[in-house]
Design a protein around this motif. Structure first.
Motif, PDB file in Angstrom:
ATOM      1  N   TYR A   1      -5.959  -5.793   6.114  1.00  0.00           N
ATOM      2  CA  TYR A   1      -4.593  -6.996   5.759  1.00  0.00           C
ATOM      3  C   TYR A   1      -4.166  -6.379   8.252  1.00  0.00           C
ATOM      4  CZ  TYR A   1      -4.108  -7.328   1.620  1.00  0.00           C
ATOM      5  OH  TYR A   1      -4.131  -7.104   0.044  1.00  0.00           O
ATOM      6  N   ASN A   2      -3.418  -7.596   8.146  1.00  0.00           N
ATOM      7  CA  ASN A   2      -3.835  -7.918   9.904  1.00  0.00           C
ATOM      8  C   ASN A   2      -2.627  -7.418  10.697  1.00  0.00           C
ATOM      9  OD1 ASN A   2      -4.892 -10.319   8.391  1.00  0.00           O
ATOM     10  ND2 ASN A   2      -5.651 -10.310  10.701  1.00  0.00           N
ATOM     11  N   TYR A   3      -1.441  -7.049   9.598  1.00  0.00           N
ATOM     12  CA  TYR A   3      -0.279  -6.710  10.127  1.00  0.00           C
ATOM     13  C   TYR A   3       0.594  -5.907   9.454  1.00  0.00           C
ATOM     14  CZ  TYR A   3      -0.750 -10.023  13.539  1.00  0.00           C
ATOM     15  OH  TYR A   3      -0.775 -11.185  14.387  1.00  0.00           O
ATOM     16  N   TRP A   4       1.733  -5.001   9.733  1.00  0.00           N
ATOM     17  CA  TRP A   4       1.773  -3.944   8.694  1.00  0.00           C
ATOM     18  C   TRP A   4       3.370  -3.869   8.921  1.00  0.00           C
ATOM     19  CZ3 TRP A   4      -0.912  -1.508   4.974  1.00  0.00           C
ATOM     20  CH2 TRP A   4      -2.302  -1.814   4.614  1.00  0.00           C
ATOM     21  N   GLY A   5       4.067  -2.906   8.115  1.00  0.00           N
ATOM     22  CA  GLY A   5       5.751  -2.665   8.498  1.00  0.00           C
ATOM     23  C   GLY A   5       5.432  -1.525   8.709  1.00  0.00           C
ATOM     24  N   GLN A   6       6.819  -0.849   9.014  1.00  0.00           N
ATOM     25  CA  GLN A   6       6.254   0.053   9.307  1.00  0.00           C
ATOM     26  C   GLN A   6       6.742   0.929   8.415  1.00  0.00           C
ATOM     27  OE1 GLN A   6       9.240  -1.488   9.229  1.00  0.00           O
ATOM     28  NE2 GLN A   6      10.656  -0.044   8.099  1.00  0.00           N
ATOM     29  N   GLY A   7       7.344   1.509   7.443  1.00  0.00           N
ATOM     30  CA  GLY A   7       6.989   1.605   5.794  1.00  0.00           C
ATOM     31  C   GLY A   7       8.392   3.091   5.094  1.00  0.00           C
ATOM     32  N   THR A   8       8.151   3.159   4.074  1.00  0.00           N
ATOM     33  CA  THR A   8       9.235   3.163   3.689  1.00  0.00           C
ATOM     34  C   THR A   8       9.639   4.330   2.493  1.00  0.00           C
ATOM     35  OG1 THR A   8      11.389   2.414   2.131  1.00  0.00           O
ATOM     36  CG2 THR A   8       9.473   1.547   1.762  1.00  0.00           C
ATOM     37  N   GLN A   9      10.127   5.370   2.034  1.00  0.00           N
ATOM     38  CA  GLN A   9       9.526   6.740   1.364  1.00  0.00           C
ATOM     39  C   GLN A   9      10.006   6.478   0.175  1.00  0.00           C
ATOM     40  OE1 GLN A   9       8.081   9.395   3.534  1.00  0.00           O
ATOM     41  NE2 GLN A   9       8.114  10.375   0.093  1.00  0.00           N
TER      42      GLN A   9
ATOM     43  N   LEU B   1       8.628   5.099 -12.900  1.00  0.00           N
ATOM     44  CA  LEU B   1       8.151   5.716 -11.712  1.00  0.00           C
ATOM     45  C   LEU B   1       7.289   7.130 -12.531  1.00  0.00           C
ATOM     46  CD1 LEU B   1      10.360   4.564  -9.253  1.00  0.00           C
ATOM     47  CD2 LEU B   1       7.761   4.521  -8.996  1.00  0.00           C
ATOM     48  N   LYS B   2       6.738   7.757 -11.771  1.00  0.00           N
ATOM     49  CA  LYS B   2       5.507   9.387 -11.623  1.00  0.00           C
ATOM     50  C   LYS B   2       5.571   9.738 -10.496  1.00  0.00           C
ATOM     51  CE  LYS B   2       2.802   6.916 -15.274  1.00  0.00           C
ATOM     52  NZ  LYS B   2       1.765   6.984 -15.757  1.00  0.00           N
ATOM     53  N   PRO B   3       6.242  11.252 -10.583  1.00  0.00           N
ATOM     54  CA  PRO B   3       5.917  11.839  -9.468  1.00  0.00           C
ATOM     55  C   PRO B   3       4.567  11.422  -8.173  1.00  0.00           C
ATOM     56  CG  PRO B   3       6.103  13.336 -11.267  1.00  0.00           C
ATOM     57  CD  PRO B   3       6.234  12.290 -11.308  1.00  0.00           C
ATOM     58  N   GLU B   4       3.403  11.376  -9.374  1.00  0.00           N
ATOM     59  CA  GLU B   4       2.578  11.071  -8.674  1.00  0.00           C
ATOM     60  C   GLU B   4       2.354   9.738  -7.845  1.00  0.00           C
ATOM     61  OE1 GLU B   4       2.678  11.687 -11.269  1.00  0.00           O
ATOM     62  OE2 GLU B   4       0.922  10.514 -12.545  1.00  0.00           O
ATOM     63  N   ASP B   5       3.744   8.375  -7.657  1.00  0.00           N
ATOM     64  CA  ASP B   5       4.422   7.646  -6.759  1.00  0.00           C
ATOM     65  C   ASP B   5       4.608   7.698  -5.557  1.00  0.00           C
ATOM     66  OD1 ASP B   5       5.334   6.202 -10.057  1.00  0.00           O
ATOM     67  OD2 ASP B   5       2.917   6.091  -9.088  1.00  0.00           O
ATOM     68  N   THR B   6       4.723   8.807  -5.654  1.00  0.00           N
ATOM     69  CA  THR B   6       5.241   9.790  -4.354  1.00  0.00           C
ATOM     70  C   THR B   6       4.587   9.337  -3.205  1.00  0.00           C
ATOM     71  OG1 THR B   6       7.095  11.423  -5.108  1.00  0.00           O
ATOM     72  CG2 THR B   6       6.440  11.548  -3.445  1.00  0.00           C
ATOM     73  N   ALA B   7       5.258   8.809  -2.342  1.00  0.00           N
ATOM     74  CA  ALA B   7       4.502   8.532  -1.055  1.00  0.00           C
ATOM     75  C   ALA B   7       5.446   7.484   0.385  1.00  0.00           C
ATOM     76  CB  ALA B   7       3.213   7.412  -1.333  1.00  0.00           C
ATOM     77  N   VAL B   8       4.894   7.309   0.463  1.00  0.00           N
ATOM     78  CA  VAL B   8       4.547   6.497   2.365  1.00  0.00           C
ATOM     79  C   VAL B   8       4.676   4.862   1.732  1.00  0.00           C
ATOM     80  CG1 VAL B   8       5.382   5.064   4.769  1.00  0.00           C
ATOM     81  CG2 VAL B   8       5.391   7.835   3.939  1.00  0.00           C
ATOM     82  N   TYR B   9       5.636   3.853   1.722  1.00  0.00           N
ATOM     83  CA  TYR B   9       4.615   2.123   0.735  1.00  0.00           C
ATOM     84  C   TYR B   9       4.851   1.547   2.388  1.00  0.00           C
ATOM     85  CZ  TYR B   9       4.779   3.682  -4.355  1.00  0.00           C
ATOM     86  OH  TYR B   9       4.734   4.699  -5.280  1.00  0.00           O
TER      87      TYR B   9
ATOM     88  N   PHE C   1       1.266  -0.961  -0.547  1.00  0.00           N
ATOM     89  CA  PHE C   1      -0.429   0.371  -0.436  1.00  0.00           C
ATOM     90  C   PHE C   1       1.046   1.588   0.303  1.00  0.00           C
ATOM     91  CE2 PHE C   1      -3.891  -1.476   0.848  1.00  0.00           C
ATOM     92  CZ  PHE C   1      -3.802  -2.865   0.922  1.00  0.00           C
ATOM     93  N   ARG C   2       0.124   2.332   0.123  1.00  0.00           N
ATOM     94  CA  ARG C   2       1.016   3.869  -0.074  1.00  0.00           C
ATOM     95  C   ARG C   2       0.244   4.931   0.349  1.00  0.00           C
ATOM     96  NH1 ARG C   2       1.905   5.043  -6.489  1.00  0.00           N
ATOM     97  NH2 ARG C   2      -0.366   5.437  -6.472  1.00  0.00           N
ATOM     98  N   GLN C   3       1.212   5.383   1.112  1.00  0.00           N
ATOM     99  CA  GLN C   3       0.211   6.953   1.430  1.00  0.00           C
ATOM    100  C   GLN C   3       1.008   8.171   1.281  1.00  0.00           C
ATOM    101  OE1 GLN C   3      -1.333   5.862   5.374  1.00  0.00           O
ATOM    102  NE2 GLN C   3      -2.903   7.959   5.110  1.00  0.00           N
ATOM    103  N   ALA C   4       0.506   8.957   0.483  1.00  0.00           N
ATOM    104  CA  ALA C   4       0.909  10.330  -0.385  1.00  0.00           C
ATOM    105  C   ALA C   4       0.177  11.221   1.032  1.00  0.00           C
ATOM    106  CB  ALA C   4       0.498  10.765  -0.849  1.00  0.00           C
TER     107      ALA C   4
END
Length: 124
Positions: free
Chosen positions: A111-119, A86-94, A37-40
């Motif tokens: 989803y039951n478990y999550w990682g800490q994310g990577t920028q 990759l495009k600028p709109e792909d910028t996010a924490v994944y 998943f990603r979150q901008a």
């Protein structure tokens, strides 16, 4: 418990590539799907891709189809996300996530478990 650790994020120019990796440990045999998943900033978390541990069926968001590839290594308990064009709109924490359910879902709440994310930052 399942522990997920992402790696591989960074800064890349438009058109470039990055490969993210998610290392899973703990009760991984109990999870059926792994997702990215990603979150901008200022936006909701959105589905990117998912893969079934058994059989390797893959699922993609329309926005990344044809550019991103999800893969898994059952022996190493890792799930990778190869991101090309990759495009600028792909910028996010994944984020990497694990799902125990038997049917794939694109909803973060499934989803039951999550990682800490990577920028991931894509410059224009």
């Amino acid at each position: 418990q399942v522990q997920l650790v992402e790696s591989g994020g960074g800064l890349v120019r438009t058109g470039g590539s990055l490969r993210l990796s998610c290392a899973a440990s703990g009760r991984t045999p109990s999870s059926n799907f792994m997702g990215w998943f990603r979150q901008a900033p200022g936006k909701e978390r959105e589905f990117v891709a998912a893969i079934r541990w058994s059989g390797g069926s893959t699922y993609y968001a329309d926005s990344v189809k044809g550019r991103f590839t999800i893969s898994r290594d059952n022996a190493k308990n890792t799930v990778d996300l190869q991101m090309n064009s990759l495009k600028p709109e792909d910028t996010a924490v994944y984020y990497c996530a694990a799902r125990f359910g038997t049917v794939v879902t694109t909803t973060p709440h499934g989803y039951n478990y999550w990682g800490q994310g990577t920028q991931v930052t894509v410059s224009s």
